[in-house]
Design a protein around this motif. Structure first.
Motif: not given
Length: 222
Positions: A51-57, A137-144
C-alpha cells in the motif's frame, strides 16, 4: 475505470501475484510452521508495504527511484541482505520434539515437532521488510499501473481502484499460500521434518536474496 479495463487489470495482476516470490514463500512456510492464521496475520505486513509502495507510485516518486542509481542500490542491497539474513535465521531455527499426552496425562508415545511461535507482530514485521526491501516492486507499479489509466478520467480515482484491487488480490494469494503451508503442517511429525522444512525455507530465501542482489533496474519483478 471501465469494466473491461478493470477486468484486464485483475487478470494481469493476479498472474503476477501468484508467482512464488519471497513474500509468498514466507506465507507458505509460516503456514507450515505455525498454521494458516499465522500466515494471514504475517501477511498484513506485506499488504501495508505494498500500500505504501502504491502511494509512492501515485505521487510520482517511483520515477525518481527509477532514475536514481544510488537510491535503487541502497534499497536493493538492504533487501538482499535482509533476505539472506532471514534464510540463515531459518537454517539455525531451534526445533524440539514434544510428546502427545493422553487423557491420563501420560505421554502416548507419539511425537510432534515443536517450534516457538514468534508472535503476529514479528511475522508481520518480517513480511513488511521483505516487501519494502525490494525496489523492483515500486518500479513494477510505476511501469504497470499507467498502462491501465484512461486519460479522460480522474487520475486519482483510477489509481485508488487499481491499488485496492491489487491489495485484495495479494491478500487472496497470501491466504492461498498459507493454506498450502497448512497442508504441509499436517504431515510434519517430528523435529527432523521441521528442520528440513526450515532448511528448504532458508535455502530459498538465501537464493532470493542473491538473485535480488544480482538484478538491475531493467529486469523488474515483484
Amino acid at each position: 475505470m471501465q469494466l473491461e479495463t478493470w477486468l484486464l487489470f485483475i487478470g494481469t495482476t493476479f498472474f503476477i501475484s501468484i508467482a512464488p516470490g519471497p513474500n509468498n514463500l514466507l506465507a507458505m512456510f509460516n503456514g507450515a510452521r505455525h498454521g494458516v492464521s499465522a500466515a494471514a496475520l504475517g501477511g498484513i505486513g506485506r499488504l501495508i508495504a505494498f500500500a505504501l509502495m502504491i502511494t509512492v507510485t501515485a505521487m510520482g516518486l517511483g520515477i525518481v527511484l527509477g532514475a536514481s542509481e544510488i537510491a535503487f542500490g541502497i534499497i536493493k542491497w538492504g533487501g538482499a541482505i535482509y533476505l539472506i539474513y532471514l534464510g540463515l535465521k531459518s537454517w539455525r531455527a531451534k526445533v524440539s520434539d514434544a510428546r502427545h499426552v493422553g487423557s491420563d496425562g501420560a505421554p502416548d508415545g507419539a511425537s510432534y515437532a515443536l517450534m516457538p511461535y514468534p508472535g503476529a507482530m514479528n511475522l508481520a514485521r518480517t513480511e513488511f521488510f521483505t516487501a519494502i526491501g525490494n525496489p523492483k516492486a515500486i518500479l513494477f507499479f510505476t511501469a504497470l499501473f499507467p498502462q491501465f489509466l484512461a486519460p479522460d478520467v480522474a487520475y486519482g480515482g483510477q489509481f485508488a481502484v487499481m491499488g485496492a484491487t491489487f491489495i485484495a488480490l495479494e491478500g487472496t494469494v497470501l491466504l492461498g499460500y498459507g493454506l498450502i503451508g497448512g497442508q504441509v503442517k499436517g504431515v510434519i511429525r517430528s523435529a527432523r521434518h521441521m528442520r528440513w522444512l526450515n532448511r528448504i525455507s532458508g535455502s530459498l530465501l538465501i537464493t532470493a536474496g542473491v538473485l535480488l542482489a544480482l538484478t538491475d533496474r531493467s529486469r523488474s519483478t515483484v
